[in-house]
Write a protein that holds these residues in place. Structure first.
Motif, PDB file in Angstrom:
ATOM      1  N   UNK A   1       0.853  -1.198   0.000  1.00 59.01           N
ATOM      2  CA  UNK A   1       0.000   0.000   0.000  1.00 59.01           C
ATOM      3  C   UNK A   1       0.884   1.241   0.000  1.00 59.01           C
ATOM      4  N   UNK A   2       0.458   2.296  -0.668  1.00 56.35           N
ATOM      5  CA  UNK A   2       1.245   3.536  -0.620  1.00 56.35           C
ATOM      6  C   UNK A   2       1.232   4.111   0.791  1.00 56.35           C
ATOM      7  N   UNK A   3       2.285   4.840   1.107  1.00 54.46           N
ATOM      8  CA  UNK A   3       2.360   5.481   2.419  1.00 54.46           C
ATOM      9  C   UNK A   3       1.159   6.389   2.613  1.00 54.46           C
ATOM     10  N   UNK A   4       0.645   6.412   3.823  1.00 50.04           N
ATOM     11  CA  UNK A   4      -0.471   7.296   4.129  1.00 50.04           C
ATOM     12  C   UNK A   4      -1.738   6.516   4.430  1.00 50.04           C
ATOM     13  N   UNK A   5      -2.847   7.260   4.563  1.00 47.06           N
ATOM     14  CA  UNK A   5      -4.124   6.660   4.916  1.00 47.06           C
ATOM     15  C   UNK A   5      -4.890   6.272   3.664  1.00 47.06           C
ATOM     16  N   UNK A   6      -5.760   5.305   3.800  1.00 50.15           N
ATOM     17  CA  UNK A   6      -6.595   4.907   2.675  1.00 50.15           C
ATOM     18  C   UNK A   6      -7.688   3.969   3.146  1.00 50.15           C
ATOM     19  N   UNK A   7      -8.424   3.454   2.170  1.00 47.15           N
ATOM     20  CA  UNK A   7      -9.502   2.507   2.478  1.00 47.15           C
ATOM     21  C   UNK A   7      -9.191   1.184   1.791  1.00 47.15           C
ATOM     22  N   UNK A   8      -9.664   0.116   2.379  1.00 48.35           N
ATOM     23  CA  UNK A   8      -9.486  -1.196   1.774  1.00 48.35           C
ATOM     24  C   UNK A   8     -10.722  -1.497   0.935  1.00 48.35           C
ATOM     25  N   UNK A   9     -10.522  -1.660  -0.366  1.00 53.26           N
ATOM     26  CA  UNK A   9     -11.665  -1.890  -1.250  1.00 53.26           C
ATOM     27  C   UNK A   9     -12.078  -3.358  -1.194  1.00 53.26           C
TER      28      UNK A   9
END
Ligand code: FES
Ligand code: FE2
Length: 388
Positions: A98-106
């Protein structure tokens, strides 16, 4: 800091203090890349280290990736509401997942951007993209490599050595007892600051663990906390402390100056006393808890302040400070932060000066004096960790 790992000479009879001068760590240990790598492996990747605020991983499907002590760490909140943490590295050929930082898991799946290997939220490898099954490949053996994960006080901690909440409590439950009345898990961030310092991470803790520098480095803090102006941290650091009762002046007991309530510019509180604090908690002025090597929390009558310590590399350290207060209390976090932010900047400058001197030939090692008993305990802890 607890002195368990300390030598018999760390605390003298009857007061906090070194009985004999002690050598400090070799100057070469501050900023040397090989030593830094040893410390990352033997200390930072062997225990619980602070990773993030829980708000960053509050909702199911939230994920956060960030570097930590030579690792790339991925933490997520799975669909069932549980925290998971993994090395953020695909098991195919090692691409960052995953790229650095926040995100959502699709869709509850993590897919590697390189060749589309796909993992479940619990790290199981589900699919290998276009790569066909081949003799000698065991899909079950190629799940994401997990880290231990736990939550305390509104922060997420990870452990490259594994473990869960119970292991965290066993390792650090005692360290955080002093801050339990603050119920930090009920407080919310009202302000945060990130400061990068040109110093080894150990220098941050050494500076934190003594107040001999306070009169010269922190004039405003020493006025607010008069005992700091005497170069000591608490009442018991004075060999004659037993002669001073609780009604003695603040310079002898460690309380804030007369009329002051909290660590603010004018000494006034920004809100009511936090529920759960005893009269003694409130009167103390400041109460500390540390989770070495990465975290400290300071409680005041009306708020608390957490500092996450993050080694960025040899001779470079990041501090992430978070001011915490009851949610929806309407506190002006930026105004609240001014006082402690100045103290942090003063400490940062002192640590950078210390680092520059340690790098200069031919300085080889320093000496610890009576008041530096916590540094001696810290050094013993470092040596013990490095010896495994
Ligand atoms: S490295 Fe991740 S799929 Fe190839
Ligand atoms: Fe300081």
């Amino acid at each position: 800091m607890d002195g368990d790992a300390g030598r018999a000479t760390v605390r003298a009879e009857g007061f906090n203090g070194l009985r004999r001068a002690a050598a400090s760590l070799p100057a070469a240990w501050y900023g040397d890349p090989a030593q830094h790598a040893r410390e990352m492996a033997a200390i930072w990747r062997k225990g619980w280290v602070a990773f993030a605020r829980v708000e960053a991983l509050a909702a199911p499907g939230a994920r956060l990736a960030a570097p930590l002590a030579g690792m790339s760490v991925l933490a997520l909140r799975d669909g069932a509401g549980a925290l998971q943490a993994f090395h953020n590295v695909c098991r195919h050929r090692g691409a960052e997942l995953c790229p650095e930082g926040a995100g959502r898991i699709a869709g509850g799946r993590l897919s590697c951007p390189y060749h589309d290997w796909t993992y479940a939220e619990d790290g199981r490898l589900l699919a290998t993209g276009k790569a066909r099954a081949v003799e000698g490949f065991d899909r079950a053996a190629h799940g994401l490599v997990p880290l231990g994960v736990a939550e305390w006080g509104g922060f997420v901690f990870v452990n490259a050595d594994g473990g869960g909440q119970g292991d965290f409590e066993a390792a650090h439950g005692r360290d955080v007892v002093p801050l339990a009345p603050w119920r930090p898990e009920t407080l919310a961030p009202v302000h945060s600051e990130t400061i990068d310092i040109d110093c080894d991470w150990k220098l941050f803790w050494e500076n934190f663990n003594e107040c001999l520098h306070c009169p010269g480095v922190h004039p405003a803090l020493s006025a607010l906390v008069p005992i700091y102006g005497r170069g000591i941290m608490e009442r018991e650091d004075d060999p004659a402390w037993r002669a001073h009762g609780p009604d003695a002046p603040p310079a002898l007991t460690g309380r804030l100056r007369e009329g002051a309530e909290s660590w603010t510019e004018d000494g006034g509180a920004v809100g009511p006393r936090l529920p759960g604090l005893s009269d003694a908690d409130a009167a103390r002025g400041q109460t500390y808890a540390e989770i070495l090597p990465s975290f400290l929390l300071v409680g005041h009558v009306d708020h608390a302040r957490a500092v996450r310590v993050l080694p960025l590399g040899p001779g470079r350290t990041r501090l992430e400070a978070t001011w915490l207060a009851p949610p929806d209390a309407g506190i002006d976090g930026a105004a609240l932060s001014v006082f402690a932010k100045r103290v942090m900047a003063e400490d940062a400058a002192a640590c950078e000066g210390n680092q520059r001197g340690l790098r200069a030939a031919p300085f080889a090692s320093g000496v610890l004096m009576q008041e530096e008993y916590e540094i001696a305990a810290f050094h013993d802890w470092i040596r013990a960790q490095l010896e495994g």
